[in-house]
Scaffold this active site. Sequence first.
Site, PDB file in Angstrom:
ATOM      1  N   HIS A 245      -5.853  23.496   5.667  1.00 13.75           N
ATOM      2  CA  HIS A 245      -7.252  23.826   5.400  1.00 13.75           C
ATOM      3  C   HIS A 245      -7.241  24.872   4.273  1.00 13.75           C
ATOM      4  CE1 HIS A 245     -11.460  23.719   7.390  1.00 13.75           C
ATOM      5  NE2 HIS A 245     -11.596  24.360   6.243  1.00 13.75           N
TER       6      HIS A 245
ATOM      7  N   GLU B 193     -16.687  18.332  11.409  1.00  7.48           N
ATOM      8  CA  GLU B 193     -17.500  19.509  11.071  1.00  7.48           C
ATOM      9  C   GLU B 193     -18.927  19.073  10.822  1.00  7.48           C
ATOM     10  OE1 GLU B 193     -16.353  22.049   7.747  1.00  7.48           O
ATOM     11  OE2 GLU B 193     -14.256  21.897   8.350  1.00  7.48           O
TER      12      GLU B 193
ATOM     13  N   ARG C  59     -10.797  22.560  17.268  1.00 12.37           N
ATOM     14  CA  ARG C  59     -10.166  22.219  15.990  1.00 12.37           C
ATOM     15  C   ARG C  59      -9.840  23.509  15.243  1.00 12.37           C
ATOM     16  NH1 ARG C  59     -12.653  20.918  10.554  1.00 12.37           N
ATOM     17  NH2 ARG C  59     -10.958  19.935   9.405  1.00 12.37           N
TER      18      ARG C  59
ATOM     19  N   GLU D  75     -10.725  18.078   3.819  1.00 12.03           N
ATOM     20  CA  GLU D  75     -11.536  17.997   2.606  1.00 12.03           C
ATOM     21  C   GLU D  75     -10.750  18.085   1.301  1.00 12.03           C
ATOM     22  OE1 GLU D  75     -14.787  20.771   2.815  1.00 12.03           O
ATOM     23  OE2 GLU D  75     -15.580  19.914   4.656  1.00 12.03           O
TER      24      GLU D  75
ATOM     25  N   TYR E  92     -22.675  17.884   5.817  1.00 10.58           N
ATOM     26  CA  TYR E  92     -23.632  18.990   5.801  1.00 10.58           C
ATOM     27  C   TYR E  92     -24.976  18.605   5.184  1.00 10.58           C
ATOM     28  CZ  TYR E  92     -19.877  21.985   7.376  1.00 10.58           C
ATOM     29  OH  TYR E  92     -18.883  22.534   8.136  1.00 10.58           O
TER      30      TYR E  92
ATOM     31  N   ASN F  41     -16.742  15.335   7.778  1.00 12.77           N
ATOM     32  CA  ASN F  41     -17.508  16.578   7.702  1.00 12.77           C
ATOM     33  C   ASN F  41     -18.773  16.291   6.911  1.00 12.77           C
ATOM     34  OD1 ASN F  41     -15.236  17.661   8.852  1.00 12.77           O
ATOM     35  ND2 ASN F  41     -14.733  19.042   7.163  1.00 12.77           N
TER      36      ASN F  41
HETATM   37  C1  FCB Z   1     -16.562  23.016   4.738  1.00 10.38           C
HETATM   38  C2  FCB Z   1     -15.246  23.689   5.058  1.00 10.38           C
HETATM   39  C3  FCB Z   1     -15.348  24.712   6.155  1.00 10.38           C
HETATM   40  C4  FCB Z   1     -16.638  25.505   6.088  1.00 10.38           C
HETATM   41  C5  FCB Z   1     -17.835  24.626   5.897  1.00 10.38           C
HETATM   42  C6  FCB Z   1     -19.141  25.346   5.839  1.00 10.38           C
HETATM   43  O1  FCB Z   1     -16.514  22.514   3.443  1.00 10.38           O
HETATM   44  O2  FCB Z   1     -14.290  22.745   5.466  1.00 10.38           O
HETATM   45  O3  FCB Z   1     -14.189  25.501   6.101  1.00 10.38           O
HETATM   46  O4  FCB Z   1     -16.529  26.491   5.146  1.00 10.38           O
HETATM   47  O5  FCB Z   1     -17.680  23.843   4.758  1.00 10.38           O
END
Ligand code: FCB
Length: 475
Positions: free
Chosen positions: A134, A374, A90, A179, A310, A308
């Site tokens: 992006h 992600e 990607r 995002e 985290y 995505n």
């Molecule tokens: C996301 C972004 C990516 C990267 C990660 C850690 O928000 O899409 O570019 O910076 O965080």
Amino acid sequence: MTETTDAATREQQALIDTLPTDFRWGVATAAYQIEGAVAEDGRTPSIWDTFCRVPWAIDNNDNGDVACDHYHRMPADVALVPELGADSYRFSVAWPRIQPHGRGAINEAGIGFYERLVDELLARDVTPWLTLYHWDLPQELEDAGGWPSRDTAYRFADYSMLVFDRLKDRVRHWTTLNEPWCSAMHGYVNGVMAPGRRDFAAGMQAVHHLLLGHGLATQRMREAAPPETQFGITLNMSTNDPATDSEADREAARNADGLGIRIYLDPLVHGRYPADIEADLAARGAELPVQDGDLQVISAPLDFLGVNYYFGVQLSGVDEQGRTIGQDGSPVQREVPFGEPTTAMGWEILPGKFTELLTRLGRDYPGLPIYITENGSAFDDQPDETGYVADGGRTAYLASHLAAVAQARRQGTDIRGYFAWSLLDNFEWAYGYAKRFGLIRVDYETQQRTIKQSGYFFRDTVRRVRDRQRSPDRG
Ligand code: FCB
């Protein structure tokens, strides 16, 4: 081969082993974070080049001028993708390389780079997974109003068509935006990312125009698409739990969920904005500038949803002084830690919340195949003298989150692939080079690349899942 898969617990490994043979395994990057070469072959500044010039907007005053120098090292970097066992890559296209003025004819030198990139990937049997936006808006378009201006949506659709026409014969998977929450909230509301504006009403206009741009681009590309081309969008999402059962906390969680998830997915999937959020915005003197027909455009059919993830958060609607309205007049949303360990970003490690998020998405937005586009973690890496990093923390994060994905699949969510963030350590936006997310270490002095323990874990996991499925009796 190093046996690294024992970095996962038995339970995690058993879950990961339930992933199917045709599961897509990828690694992800983004143009501005790795390419460098910001003034080459006709590229003009994007909002990120400008933002990086604002003193202390970025930690250490870092910028993306050189980054991983990927623009000049692309073939060697592409060769690393299959070394990690990945079958997909990607990446994003830098708009200011394609249309240096944000409009007009295609810049041949700019598109040439992405043509070579795609050819290189295909020659190595790696599937290209292309993101059109992006975050690197051409500065000239920001000067003309940026995403709060409706015209930017039409400019984005034109730009998308230029890229699509040149690569549609070779690229099957197209993502419009990465995002949009970050573009709107960090870019226009709290100002921690480019272009660094602080204006809630402008941020809400940006939300609508980002979504409109997505819809216009998707419609036009689909009309011109060869069969089997797939279109999607990537959203970043966290879970938003109320810290307590109090009304104020539940209210904060509802609002965060509305502005973080439903304001995007409701119009995309159901063709309407959430009524509670429209009411919240009106109370704050803001609105989504919807015109007739927009929601129909925005809800153009999608083939996949990119997720995505985290971390998850827990929210209180009351600040430390006991107020429910902050000094800037906006309702308080205070993050209350769960008390779990964090990554170097300060993000709490909550794989269980990942499973929760995914099953909820499957339930509320059914019929949309999900790809994790992600997921990953930053840790303060300590390389040995050869550059190798025994990154146990990142490896453990990867193991627990892959298991979380497998768990959500077992619970019935249609998840088809996982892209690790990131192929390489890179320019982590406002944090500059201080935060490292790579499965591969980059020594920024020498540009040497070294696969980390987490990279070997990823490779061995992919192989193990594939082999197991091919010969189940070996299990
Ligand atoms: C996301 C972004 C990516 C990267 C990660 C850690 O928000 O899409 O570019 O910076 O965080």
